[in-house]
Enzyme design. Structure first.
Site, PDB file in Angstrom:
ATOM      1  N   GLY A  49      50.765 -32.710  41.780  1.00 56.57           N
ATOM      2  CA  GLY A  49      49.887 -32.867  42.938  1.00 56.57           C
ATOM      3  C   GLY A  49      50.659 -33.342  44.150  1.00 56.57           C
ATOM      4  N   GLY A  75      50.167 -37.548  47.097  1.00 55.84           N
ATOM      5  CA  GLY A  75      51.237 -37.155  46.195  1.00 55.84           C
ATOM      6  C   GLY A  75      52.526 -36.799  46.904  1.00 55.84           C
ATOM      7  N   ASP A 101      52.680 -28.149  42.136  1.00 53.14           N
ATOM      8  CA  ASP A 101      51.435 -28.136  42.896  1.00 53.14           C
ATOM      9  C   ASP A 101      50.917 -26.697  42.914  1.00 53.14           C
ATOM     10  OD1 ASP A 101      49.868 -30.028  45.034  1.00 53.14           O
ATOM     11  OD2 ASP A 101      49.873 -27.954  45.741  1.00 53.14           O
ATOM     12  N   LYS A 137      40.465 -50.995  41.267  1.00 55.47           N
ATOM     13  CA  LYS A 137      40.498 -50.155  42.467  1.00 55.47           C
ATOM     14  C   LYS A 137      39.083 -49.761  42.899  1.00 55.47           C
ATOM     15  CE  LYS A 137      42.338 -47.476  45.680  1.00 55.47           C
ATOM     16  NZ  LYS A 137      41.371 -46.439  46.011  1.00 55.47           N
ATOM     17  N   HIS A 177      37.749 -52.678  44.683  1.00 58.31           N
ATOM     18  CA  HIS A 177      38.500 -52.715  45.948  1.00 58.31           C
ATOM     19  C   HIS A 177      37.849 -51.811  46.980  1.00 58.31           C
ATOM     20  CE1 HIS A 177      41.441 -50.601  48.525  1.00 58.31           C
ATOM     21  NE2 HIS A 177      42.163 -51.711  48.553  1.00 58.31           N
ATOM     22  N   GLU A 199      35.956 -52.503  50.524  1.00 59.20           N
ATOM     23  CA  GLU A 199      36.355 -51.741  51.717  1.00 59.20           C
ATOM     24  C   GLU A 199      35.132 -51.193  52.447  1.00 59.20           C
ATOM     25  OE1 GLU A 199      37.915 -47.331  51.825  1.00 59.20           O
ATOM     26  OE2 GLU A 199      39.528 -48.673  51.159  1.00 59.20           O
TER      27      GLU A 199
END
Length: 303
Positions: free
Chosen positions: A7, A12, A30, A173, A176, A180
């Site tokens: 990716g 990435g 990719d 995450k 998180h 946010e």
């Protein structure tokens, strides 16, 4: 250290470039052949598909999956599980649901393939500023990958760490991103109030500049808001349409399951859902997402 990268989108590609600059050896692939060519120019070894990528890596292999969450990630991990050998490692660095990470770890363990879930934050700025990484999995495997994390992080000993067993990285995450959402909503609402007070004719660039130093609400997000205001304070050409990537939604559902009151995060999610109606607050939310994550802004007139 040698690493396979699957990716080469916004995240990435930038992560690969940072790793190459840090002296690591990368084999990349990719769906976009041009993205592979760009990475080869930067020093990576290109591979036309997953099979070729695996064949070019030395055992025990480590492969970082950085494709969109959902079906692309599921398909990639499934294919890699058929190509890799016992002792190899799959790393999922995308915004995957933490329960999927737990399932992947269990499924791959049956083949003696290790799984590491990395909640990755940093957006398009990570290539220069470094990435914050919340990491779950087997602790000894995470330690084996330390050179990769130290290079990607803002500093070798800052911005990254092991948070728990499989699924914990993506869970942290997820929360998180819920936080946010709330922070972005508060900034957007506050500046909308300032903008509405026409009698004072407030310069939002100057206000945000003042708040940047010494204020208790100073943050990197505020820095990005100021940058956006320097270009435009009215956003007349920005559609008040704010996407929901999914993690805020998952955070709210988890809060309900755990009987934890999370009104700010919940309301910020609901605000995004109803952002189809026009409003300055939502325009600024859309601009903020573009500033830190490179997310496309929907312009007035776009379908």
């Amino acid at each position: 250290m040698q690493l396979g990268m699957v990716g080469l989108g916004k995240m990435g590609a930038f992560m690969s470039e940072r790793l190459l600059k840090g002296g690591h050896e990368l084999v990349v692939t990719d769906l976009n052949a041009n993205a592979i060519k760009k990475a080869e120019i930067d020093g990576a070894t290109g591979a036309k598909d997953l099979s070729a990528l695996v064949s070019k890596l030395d055992a025990p292999r480590a492969v970082w999956v950085m494709v969109p969450s959902g079906s692309p990630t599921e398909s990639t991990i499934s294919k890699l599980s058929e190509l890799l050998d016992p002792g190899d490692i799959i790393i999922d660095g995308g915004n995957s649901y933490y329960k999927n990470a737990m399932r992947h770890a269990q499924d791959l363990a049956r083949k003696d393939i290790h799984f590491v879930d990395v909640g990755t934050s940093g957006g398009v700025w990570g290539i220069d500023e470094g990435y914050s990484m919340m990491i779950g999995g087997e602790k000894d495997i995470v330690e084996h990958l330390r050179p990769i994390f130290e290079t990607l992080a803002p500093a070798p000993d800052q911005g990254w760490g092991y948070v728990g067993p499989s699924g914990a990285g993506h869970f942290v995450k997820m929360v998180h991103n819920g936080i946010e959402y709330g922070m972005m909503q508060a900034y957007a609402e506050g500046f909308a109030i300032l903008k509405k007070k026409e009698a004072f004719d407030l310069d939002l660039v100057e206000v945000s500049r003042i708040w940047q130093v010494g204020s208790v609400i100073r943050s990197w997000l505020l820095d990005l808001i100021k940058d956006a205001f320097e270009n435009d304070q009215d956003f007349d050409n920005v559609s008040a349409y704010v996407n929901d990537s999914g993690e805020g939604h998952w955070t709210v559902l988890e809060a309900i399951d755990l009987n934890v009151s999370a009104p700010v995060i919940t309301e910020s999610l609901l605000r995004r859902i109803r952002s189809r109606e026009d409003g300055y607050t939502d325009k600024l939310l859309a601009v903020m997402r573009n500033q830190f994550g490179g997310h496309k802004i929907k312009k007035v007139g776009d379908e």
